[in-house]
Design a protein around this motif. Structure first.
Motif, PDB file in Angstrom:
ATOM      1  N   LEU A   1       0.842  -1.194   0.000  1.00 38.53           N
ATOM      2  CA  LEU A   1       0.000   0.000   0.000  1.00 38.53           C
ATOM      3  C   LEU A   1       0.879   1.245   0.000  1.00 38.53           C
ATOM      4  CD1 LEU A   1      -2.853   1.405   0.472  1.00 38.53           C
ATOM      5  CD2 LEU A   1      -2.282   1.286   2.904  1.00 38.53           C
ATOM      6  N   ALA A   2       0.553   2.194  -0.859  1.00 37.48           N
ATOM      7  CA  ALA A   2       1.240   3.489  -0.875  1.00 37.48           C
ATOM      8  C   ALA A   2       0.185   4.581  -0.781  1.00 37.48           C
ATOM      9  CB  ALA A   2       2.069   3.654  -2.148  1.00 37.48           C
ATOM     10  N   PRO A   3      -0.061   5.134   0.415  1.00 39.03           N
ATOM     11  CA  PRO A   3      -1.022   6.239   0.517  1.00 39.03           C
ATOM     12  C   PRO A   3      -0.528   7.466  -0.249  1.00 39.03           C
ATOM     13  CG  PRO A   3      -0.494   5.296   2.679  1.00 39.03           C
ATOM     14  CD  PRO A   3       0.494   4.747   1.714  1.00 39.03           C
ATOM     15  N   ALA A   4      -1.449   8.347  -0.554  1.00 32.88           N
ATOM     16  CA  ALA A   4      -1.079   9.611  -1.183  1.00 32.88           C
ATOM     17  C   ALA A   4      -0.105  10.366  -0.275  1.00 32.88           C
ATOM     18  CB  ALA A   4      -2.340  10.441  -1.430  1.00 32.88           C
ATOM     19  N   PRO A   5       0.693  11.293  -0.843  1.00 37.63           N
ATOM     20  CA  PRO A   5       1.666  12.015  -0.003  1.00 37.63           C
ATOM     21  C   PRO A   5       1.041  12.689   1.211  1.00 37.63           C
ATOM     22  CG  PRO A   5       2.099  12.421  -2.320  1.00 37.63           C
ATOM     23  CD  PRO A   5       0.812  11.656  -2.268  1.00 37.63           C
ATOM     24  N   ALA A   6      -0.226  13.080   1.104  1.00 36.59           N
ATOM     25  CA  ALA A   6      -0.876  13.771   2.222  1.00 36.59           C
ATOM     26  C   ALA A   6      -1.457  12.822   3.255  1.00 36.59           C
ATOM     27  CB  ALA A   6      -1.985  14.669   1.685  1.00 36.59           C
ATOM     28  N   ALA A   7      -1.382  11.508   3.017  1.00 30.49           N
ATOM     29  CA  ALA A   7      -2.038  10.543   3.905  1.00 30.49           C
ATOM     30  C   ALA A   7      -1.022   9.563   4.475  1.00 30.49           C
ATOM     31  CB  ALA A   7      -3.130   9.791   3.147  1.00 30.49           C
ATOM     32  N   ARG A   8      -1.497   8.803   5.456  1.00 26.85           N
ATOM     33  CA  ARG A   8      -0.681   7.743   6.035  1.00 26.85           C
ATOM     34  C   ARG A   8      -1.604   6.627   6.524  1.00 26.85           C
ATOM     35  NH1 ARG A   8      -0.563   7.807  11.688  1.00 26.85           N
ATOM     36  NH2 ARG A   8       1.337   6.576  11.656  1.00 26.85           N
ATOM     37  N   LEU A   9      -1.046   5.432   6.670  1.00 25.66           N
ATOM     38  CA  LEU A   9      -1.805   4.302   7.205  1.00 25.66           C
ATOM     39  C   LEU A   9      -1.758   4.365   8.725  1.00 25.66           C
ATOM     40  CD1 LEU A   9      -3.339   1.641   6.821  1.00 25.66           C
ATOM     41  CD2 LEU A   9      -1.125   0.478   6.724  1.00 25.66           C
ATOM     42  N   ALA A  10      -2.929   4.535   9.347  1.00 26.06           N
ATOM     43  CA  ALA A  10      -2.987   4.667  10.800  1.00 26.06           C
ATOM     44  C   ALA A  10      -3.298   3.354  11.500  1.00 26.06           C
ATOM     45  CB  ALA A  10      -4.040   5.707  11.179  1.00 26.06           C
TER      46      ALA A  10
ATOM     47  N   ALA B   1      -6.366  17.305   0.254  1.00 34.77           N
ATOM     48  CA  ALA B   1      -7.083  16.722  -0.878  1.00 34.77           C
ATOM     49  C   ALA B   1      -6.091  16.019  -1.788  1.00 34.77           C
ATOM     50  CB  ALA B   1      -7.837  17.799  -1.653  1.00 34.77           C
ATOM     51  N   ALA B   2      -6.575  15.014  -2.518  1.00 36.51           N
ATOM     52  CA  ALA B   2      -5.737  14.269  -3.456  1.00 36.51           C
ATOM     53  C   ALA B   2      -6.635  13.672  -4.528  1.00 36.51           C
ATOM     54  CB  ALA B   2      -4.960  13.164  -2.741  1.00 36.51           C
ATOM     55  N   PRO B   3      -6.164  13.606  -5.793  1.00 37.13           N
ATOM     56  CA  PRO B   3      -6.982  12.972  -6.840  1.00 37.13           C
ATOM     57  C   PRO B   3      -7.216  11.497  -6.591  1.00 37.13           C
ATOM     58  CG  PRO B   3      -4.760  13.448  -7.632  1.00 37.13           C
ATOM     59  CD  PRO B   3      -4.889  14.118  -6.304  1.00 37.13           C
ATOM     60  N   HIS B   4      -6.234  10.840  -5.983  1.00 38.37           N
ATOM     61  CA  HIS B   4      -6.362   9.440  -5.595  1.00 38.37           C
ATOM     62  C   HIS B   4      -5.667   9.296  -4.243  1.00 38.37           C
ATOM     63  CE1 HIS B   4      -7.725   8.473  -9.648  1.00 38.37           C
ATOM     64  NE2 HIS B   4      -6.706   9.185 -10.100  1.00 38.37           N
ATOM     65  N   TRP B   5      -6.245   8.474  -3.376  1.00 39.30           N
ATOM     66  CA  TRP B   5      -5.741   8.399  -2.016  1.00 39.30           C
ATOM     67  C   TRP B   5      -4.750   7.263  -1.783  1.00 39.30           C
ATOM     68  CZ3 TRP B   5      -5.785  12.197   1.227  1.00 39.30           C
ATOM     69  CH2 TRP B   5      -6.765  13.186   1.133  1.00 39.30           C
ATOM     70  N   ALA B   6      -4.673   6.292  -2.694  1.00 41.38           N
ATOM     71  CA  ALA B   6      -3.742   5.181  -2.461  1.00 41.38           C
ATOM     72  C   ALA B   6      -3.493   4.406  -3.745  1.00 41.38           C
ATOM     73  CB  ALA B   6      -4.289   4.232  -1.392  1.00 41.38           C
ATOM     74  N   ASP B   7      -2.283   3.875  -3.866  1.00 43.29           N
ATOM     75  CA  ASP B   7      -1.952   2.860  -4.856  1.00 43.29           C
ATOM     76  C   ASP B   7      -1.812   1.537  -4.119  1.00 43.29           C
ATOM     77  OD1 ASP B   7      -0.735   3.808  -7.852  1.00 43.29           O
ATOM     78  OD2 ASP B   7      -1.130   5.391  -6.391  1.00 43.29           O
ATOM     79  N   VAL B   8      -2.335   0.479  -4.713  1.00 45.27           N
ATOM     80  CA  VAL B   8      -2.352  -0.831  -4.062  1.00 45.27           C
ATOM     81  C   VAL B   8      -1.836  -1.885  -5.038  1.00 45.27           C
ATOM     82  CG1 VAL B   8      -3.764  -2.598  -2.929  1.00 45.27           C
ATOM     83  CG2 VAL B   8      -4.320  -0.169  -2.627  1.00 45.27           C
ATOM     84  N   SER B   9      -0.931  -2.716  -4.544  1.00 47.46           N
ATOM     85  CA  SER B   9      -0.466  -3.895  -5.282  1.00 47.46           C
ATOM     86  C   SER B   9      -0.904  -5.120  -4.486  1.00 47.46           C
ATOM     87  CB  SER B   9       1.064  -3.865  -5.426  1.00 47.46           C
ATOM     88  OG  SER B   9       1.545  -5.096  -5.928  1.00 47.46           O
ATOM     89  N   LEU B  10      -1.602  -6.030  -5.149  1.00 42.45           N
ATOM     90  CA  LEU B  10      -2.130  -7.218  -4.485  1.00 42.45           C
ATOM     91  C   LEU B  10      -1.720  -8.435  -5.313  1.00 42.45           C
ATOM     92  CD1 LEU B  10      -3.906  -7.769  -1.960  1.00 42.45           C
ATOM     93  CD2 LEU B  10      -5.866  -7.880  -3.499  1.00 42.45           C
ATOM     94  N   ALA B  11      -0.935  -9.334  -4.703  1.00 45.87           N
ATOM     95  CA  ALA B  11      -0.384 -10.475  -5.447  1.00 45.87           C
ATOM     96  C   ALA B  11      -0.661 -11.772  -4.707  1.00 45.87           C
ATOM     97  CB  ALA B  11       1.129 -10.306  -5.642  1.00 45.87           C
ATOM     98  N   GLY B  12      -1.192 -12.751  -5.449  1.00 49.72           N
ATOM     99  CA  GLY B  12      -1.392 -14.092  -4.904  1.00 49.72           C
ATOM    100  C   GLY B  12      -0.273 -15.001  -5.386  1.00 49.72           C
TER     101      GLY B  12
END
Length: 282
Positions: A178-187, A233-244
């Motif tokens: 998970l990569a949150p937007a620069p303005a966000a973080r995983l709490a 504000a951000a156009p998108h809040w996170a990038d996610v990579s999900l791998a099985g």
């Protein structure tokens, strides 16, 4: 490397030149040195000088990958198949080009891909992007047998928090980056362990979550809480990579993948399995 060594040797041994010119039999010494260099070159080019053998093999990891880019990373869900190969030593590219090929079609994941796609759009099994930053991709004849079904949903909890829900069903080992937007973080996350930061992706934090089941295919439900400063504000809040990762079982290797690993030379110690990778931007 050879030029650097030559410069250092010349700097260290330049003081011997006047002695060599004044000494008798300098020509014989020069011919002996040339003979030694020729013998060293022949040894390096012979099997005796090969860097690998069955006793000390080259490590080679080939992950048979299906990668799906979900909108808005692509106009529509886009699927591609390839062998992903981390560069574990200086000879990885040569070995892959020779034995995996076809020659000339093996490509290194470039800086543009790494800037656009989280973790370079590659299915890293461990958070080792800073240790193994370079990797290759080679054409695969078809998709892997591994299958991961996933669904993501992002909803706002309050003015400073968003909840990301991840539902997945597939192999016994699933990796989420998970990569949150620069303005966000995983709490907070519903995983048992507290979230810990991984290698940075540009200016953005990344978090690496490993989900493992002991009895084969499993279903996963994960909740992630993202927080940000009031008014951000951000156009998108996170990038996610999900791998099985299908490390074992019937879906571990397709027939072409197993045949490829089997025909590698004895001085190669290969490993790898099928991976179903999904990339999202939410």
């Amino acid at each position: 490397m050879a030029a650097l060594v030559a410069v250092l040797v010349q700097a260290c041994c330049a003081w011997l030149l006047p002695l060599a010119l004044a000494a008798r039999g300098a020509g014989a010494a020069a011919r002996a040195a040339a003979l030694l260099c020729a013998l060293a070159a022949l040894l390096a080019l012979s099997p005796l000088g090969a860097p690998y053998s069955a006793a000390r093999p080259q490590r080679l990891m080939l992950f048979h990958t299906r990668r799906t880019l979900h909108p808005p990373l692509a106009p529509a869900p886009t699927e591609e198949h390839f062998y992903w190969v981390p560069e574990l030593d200086a000879n990885t590219h040569r070995s892959v080009d020779t034995y995996v090929g076809p020659p000339g079609h093996v490509k290194r994941l470039d800086d543009a891909s790494c800037a656009r796609l989280l973790y370079c759009g590659a299915p890293y099994y461990l958070p080792v992007l800073s240790l193994v930053p370079r990797s290759l991709r080679a054409p695969a004849p078809g998709p892997p047998l591994a299958r991961l079904q996933a669904a993501l949903a992002l909803r706002r909890v309050n003015s400073t928090a968003l909840q990301l829900s991840v539902q997945a069903r597939g192999p016994a080992h699933v990796v989420l980056v998970l990569a949150p937007a620069p303005a966000a973080r995983l709490a907070w996350s519903s995983a048992l362990a507290a979230p810990r930061e991984g290698p940075r992706w540009g200016a953005r934090r990344t978090y690496f979550v490993s989900l493992t089941a002991a009895r084969g295919d499993a279903a996963w439900s994960l909740e992630l809480l993202l927080t940000h400063a009031p008014g951000a504000a951000a156009p998108h809040w996170a990038d996610v990579s999900l791998a099985g990762h299908a490390q074992f079982g019937a879906a571990a290797r397709a027939a072409a993948h197993a045949a490829l690993l089997a025909r590698l030379p004895r001085w190669v110690a290969p490993t790898g399995w099928g991976v179903d990778l999904h990339l999202y931007r939410v």
